[in-house]
Write a protein that holds these residues in place. Structure first.
Motif, PDB file in Angstrom:
ATOM      1  N   ASN A  40      33.635   5.947  44.185  1.00  0.00           N
ATOM      2  CA  ASN A  40      34.577   6.985  44.049  1.00  0.00           C
ATOM      3  C   ASN A  40      33.789   8.398  44.699  1.00  0.00           C
ATOM      4  OD1 ASN A  40      36.645   8.281  42.679  1.00  0.00           O
ATOM      5  ND2 ASN A  40      35.569   8.973  40.935  1.00  0.00           N
ATOM      6  N   ALA A  41      33.120   7.987  45.889  1.00  0.00           N
ATOM      7  CA  ALA A  41      32.407   9.463  46.602  1.00  0.00           C
ATOM      8  C   ALA A  41      32.785   8.833  48.128  1.00  0.00           C
ATOM      9  CB  ALA A  41      31.067   9.399  46.455  1.00  0.00           C
ATOM     10  N   SER A  42      32.381   7.767  48.848  1.00  0.00           N
ATOM     11  CA  SER A  42      32.548   7.767  50.057  1.00  0.00           C
ATOM     12  C   SER A  42      33.967   7.494  50.711  1.00  0.00           C
ATOM     13  CB  SER A  42      31.751   6.402  50.300  1.00  0.00           C
ATOM     14  OG  SER A  42      30.527   6.413  50.334  1.00  0.00           O
ATOM     15  N   PRO A  43      34.913   6.982  49.822  1.00  0.00           N
ATOM     16  CA  PRO A  43      36.288   7.290  50.265  1.00  0.00           C
ATOM     17  C   PRO A  43      36.763   8.707  50.427  1.00  0.00           C
ATOM     18  CG  PRO A  43      36.055   5.429  48.540  1.00  0.00           C
ATOM     19  CD  PRO A  43      34.764   6.229  48.703  1.00  0.00           C
ATOM     20  N   TRP A  44      36.297   9.573  49.722  1.00  0.00           N
ATOM     21  CA  TRP A  44      36.810  10.821  49.622  1.00  0.00           C
ATOM     22  C   TRP A  44      35.901  11.856  50.821  1.00  0.00           C
ATOM     23  CZ3 TRP A  44      40.445   9.287  47.654  1.00  0.00           C
ATOM     24  CH2 TRP A  44      40.657   8.565  46.190  1.00  0.00           C
ATOM     25  N   ARG A  45      34.688  11.127  51.121  1.00  0.00           N
ATOM     26  CA  ARG A  45      33.997  11.866  52.290  1.00  0.00           C
ATOM     27  C   ARG A  45      34.646  11.470  53.682  1.00  0.00           C
ATOM     28  NH1 ARG A  45      29.262  10.077  49.587  1.00  0.00           N
ATOM     29  NH2 ARG A  45      28.374  12.049  48.226  1.00  0.00           N
ATOM     30  N   GLU A  46      35.333  10.316  53.455  1.00  0.00           N
ATOM     31  CA  GLU A  46      36.032   9.784  54.751  1.00  0.00           C
ATOM     32  C   GLU A  46      37.182  10.860  55.214  1.00  0.00           C
ATOM     33  OE1 GLU A  46      36.410   7.015  56.786  1.00  0.00           O
ATOM     34  OE2 GLU A  46      34.175   7.125  56.193  1.00  0.00           O
ATOM     35  N   LEU A  47      37.538  11.734  54.181  1.00  0.00           N
ATOM     36  CA  LEU A  47      38.740  12.668  54.342  1.00  0.00           C
ATOM     37  C   LEU A  47      38.128  14.027  55.298  1.00  0.00           C
ATOM     38  CD1 LEU A  47      40.304  12.941  50.889  1.00  0.00           C
ATOM     39  CD2 LEU A  47      41.206  11.849  52.945  1.00  0.00           C
ATOM     40  N   GLU A  48      36.799  13.862  55.339  1.00  0.00           N
ATOM     41  CA  GLU A  48      36.097  15.124  56.110  1.00  0.00           C
ATOM     42  C   GLU A  48      36.656  14.720  57.565  1.00  0.00           C
ATOM     43  OE1 GLU A  48      31.924  16.443  54.133  1.00  0.00           O
ATOM     44  OE2 GLU A  48      32.067  14.276  54.892  1.00  0.00           O
ATOM     45  N   ARG A  49      36.935  13.751  58.217  1.00  0.00           N
ATOM     46  CA  ARG A  49      37.349  13.194  59.565  1.00  0.00           C
ATOM     47  C   ARG A  49      38.727  14.008  59.646  1.00  0.00           C
ATOM     48  NH1 ARG A  49      34.987   8.489  61.413  1.00  0.00           N
ATOM     49  NH2 ARG A  49      33.658   7.439  59.960  1.00  0.00           N
ATOM     50  N   GLN A  50      39.481  14.410  58.676  1.00  0.00           N
ATOM     51  CA  GLN A  50      40.573  15.120  58.522  1.00  0.00           C
ATOM     52  C   GLN A  50      40.357  16.491  58.546  1.00  0.00           C
ATOM     53  OE1 GLN A  50      40.827  11.859  57.553  1.00  0.00           O
ATOM     54  NE2 GLN A  50      41.712  11.558  59.364  1.00  0.00           N
ATOM     55  N   GLY A  51      39.215  16.825  58.503  1.00  0.00           N
ATOM     56  CA  GLY A  51      39.135  18.358  58.236  1.00  0.00           C
ATOM     57  C   GLY A  51      38.925  18.819  56.653  1.00  0.00           C
ATOM     58  N   VAL A  52      38.973  17.884  55.776  1.00  0.00           N
ATOM     59  CA  VAL A  52      38.938  18.187  54.445  1.00  0.00           C
ATOM     60  C   VAL A  52      37.434  18.584  53.934  1.00  0.00           C
ATOM     61  CG1 VAL A  52      39.176  17.467  52.031  1.00  0.00           C
ATOM     62  CG2 VAL A  52      40.841  16.853  53.910  1.00  0.00           C
ATOM     63  N   THR A  53      37.147  19.712  53.464  1.00  0.00           N
ATOM     64  CA  THR A  53      35.965  20.057  52.821  1.00  0.00           C
ATOM     65  C   THR A  53      35.554  19.426  51.535  1.00  0.00           C
ATOM     66  OG1 THR A  53      36.110  22.138  53.893  1.00  0.00           O
ATOM     67  CG2 THR A  53      34.477  21.963  52.134  1.00  0.00           C
ATOM     68  N   VAL A  54      34.537  18.748  51.474  1.00  0.00           N
ATOM     69  CA  VAL A  54      34.082  18.123  50.337  1.00  0.00           C
ATOM     70  C   VAL A  54      32.877  18.628  49.924  1.00  0.00           C
ATOM     71  CG1 VAL A  54      32.928  15.857  49.377  1.00  0.00           C
ATOM     72  CG2 VAL A  54      34.611  15.866  51.097  1.00  0.00           C
ATOM     73  N   LYS A  55      32.972  18.994  48.449  1.00  0.00           N
ATOM     74  CA  LYS A  55      31.791  19.865  47.664  1.00  0.00           C
ATOM     75  C   LYS A  55      31.302  18.909  46.629  1.00  0.00           C
ATOM     76  CE  LYS A  55      34.337  24.107  47.843  1.00  0.00           C
ATOM     77  NZ  LYS A  55      34.989  25.345  47.151  1.00  0.00           N
ATOM     78  N   VAL A  56      30.116  18.997  46.226  1.00  0.00           N
ATOM     79  CA  VAL A  56      29.659  18.119  45.139  1.00  0.00           C
ATOM     80  C   VAL A  56      29.456  19.114  43.732  1.00  0.00           C
ATOM     81  CG1 VAL A  56      27.640  16.767  44.283  1.00  0.00           C
ATOM     82  CG2 VAL A  56      28.454  16.648  46.890  1.00  0.00           C
ATOM     83  N   TRP A  57      29.746  18.700  42.489  1.00  0.00           N
ATOM     84  CA  TRP A  57      29.522  19.376  41.419  1.00  0.00           C
ATOM     85  C   TRP A  57      28.181  18.627  40.751  1.00  0.00           C
ATOM     86  CZ3 TRP A  57      33.109  17.402  36.775  1.00  0.00           C
ATOM     87  CH2 TRP A  57      32.608  18.531  35.668  1.00  0.00           C
ATOM     88  N   HIS A  58      27.151  19.103  41.005  1.00  0.00           N
ATOM     89  CA  HIS A  58      25.680  18.454  40.691  1.00  0.00           C
ATOM     90  C   HIS A  58      25.547  18.479  39.073  1.00  0.00           C
ATOM     91  CE1 HIS A  58      24.388  18.299  44.616  1.00  0.00           C
ATOM     92  NE2 HIS A  58      24.930  19.292  45.032  1.00  0.00           N
TER      93      HIS A  58
END
Length: 401
Positions: free
Chosen positions: A123-141
């Protein structure tokens, strides 16, 4: 109405042949054991049908097609959903990557995704893949030392550009249980979607998509005492519009478009066998949502004293450091720890030599263990199920020394 007898723990343990080995199995977070009727269902399916496919033109194919329909309907009962909104495939990870592929066709520069700091990489790596489309990924620590998620920290990350928040219903490494309805309500108020990873939570409290308020929910039947399968629920009003990659002839929004390739029919048969076991565990004559809710409550009752002893025994051990909640509140029966003077692997190997099977490593929970300074070596993880006994816990504590 409950009309059947509820099996005792001894009776239910007798239905798991793997428990007859004499070992104490405390790695349920990695995969549950499987009851006899599920094993028999797999064997009977292969014996009768082999690898015959679902085909409406002949009788065996029609029977297999009906099996697929029953499996989808039963999975929907398990999630408190409608069958047309539930996908079944080889794993929750595979389904999540397919959903990410749909989002990659919708989002790009300027869009944002937030990942909780407790996530398994499925539930993390698939969303980081979106960075390839320019999506910004943030982490809620998560907040240390107990590794809980605070709504104020999420509020600082949410913005009008937030498209998705990914959060687990229970940490597979630490056992932490976030308040899912509160989180999804906060996300929805901000105008974003939420996806909940219920893979680790599902064996301890069955998912309820109607009360959770999420837009997408995943779980893995193989963590719930069934063969290796994954499942995903999609909110129906979103399902019809998501452009996931699919075979050309599958209608837009048809959930089967998420299920790439030929289903593992024998595993679907096994999953139905497990669900029949859960029906019996709940004391009901038929498989209904009420039967599954009763089974979930029974599981809680069986696990509660075992979890209490597990947590108390590790917290009071002079050489053990427990990570995550320092008690039974806000957790399921999964405890991450280290023993002073030993690597996690050394501890696990010492325990398995004594007949106690626990896990060692990071378990794909990269972010939380990195935040704790425990990655990549990880932790020792002890995880219970409803068939775990107090004797199993005492055996593990004694073997720790």
């Amino acid at each position: 109405m409950t009309t059947a007898a509820v099996p005792s723990q001894a009776d239910l343990r007798a239905q798991f042949p793997q428990l007859q080995s004499g070992r104490s199995y405390l790695d349920n977070a990695a995969g549950g054991l499987i009851p006899t009727r599920a094993i028999q269902a797999v064997t009977e399916h292969l014996t009768r049908y082999g690898a015959t496919n679902a085909m409406p033109g002949h009788r065996p194919g029609a029977e297999i097609l009906a099996l697929k329909v029953r499996a989808r309907e039963a999975t929907a009962l398990f999630m408190n959903a409608q069958p047309e909104d539930v996908a079944l495939a080889q794993s929750a990870t595979a389904l999540t990557f397919r959903l990410a592929a749909a989002f990659a066709r919708l989002w790009g520069e300027g869009d944002e995704v937030i990942l909780s700091g407790l996530e398994h990489e499925s539930n993390a790596s698939p969303w980081r893949e979106l960075e390839r489309q320019g999506v910004t990924v943030k982490v809620w620590h998560a907040l240390q030392p107990d590794m809980t998620l605070h709504p104020d920290d999420l509020a600082t990350l949410l913005s009008p550009r937030t498209r998705l928040v990914a959060v687990t219903a229970a940490s597979n490494a630490l056992g932490v249980t976030p308040d899912i309805p509160a989180i999804t309500a906060q996300v929805r108020a901000a105008g974003a979607w939420s996806i909940v990873d219920a893979v680790h939570a599902a064996p301890h409290a069955f998912p309820d998509v109607q009360t959770w308020g999420a837009d997408f929910v995943t779980f893995s039947p193989y963590k719930v005492w069934a063969p290796h399968l994954g499942a995903m629920w999609l909110r129906p009003e979103l399902r019809a519009t998501l452009p996931w990659p699919k075979l050309e002839f599958v209608p837009q929004g048809d959930i089967t478009g998420m299920e790439h390739g030929t289903p593992q029919f024998e595993l679907l048969a096994g999953w139905l066998g497990t669900l029949d076991y859960l029906r019996e565990l709940g004391g009901h004559p038929e498989l209904t949502r009420a039967a599954l809710e009763a089974a979930s409550q029974r599981i809680h009752e069986l696990e509660a004293p075992v979890m209490a002893r597990l947590v108390e025994g590790l917290l009071t051990h002079d050489l053990v450091t427990v990570y995550g909640p320092q008690g039974t509140q806000g957790r399921v029966g999964t405890v991450a720890f280290r023993v002073a003077g030993e690597s996690p692997e050394q501890t696990a190997l010492r325990l398995t030599a004594a007949g106690v099977d626990v896990a060692a490593g990071h378990f794909y929970a990269v972010q939380p263990l990195r935040d704790l300074g425990l990655y990549p070596q990880g932790v020792v993880r002890t995880s219970i199920a409803h068939y775990t006994t107090l004797d199993d816990i005492e055996r593990m504590l004694a073997a720790l020394g």
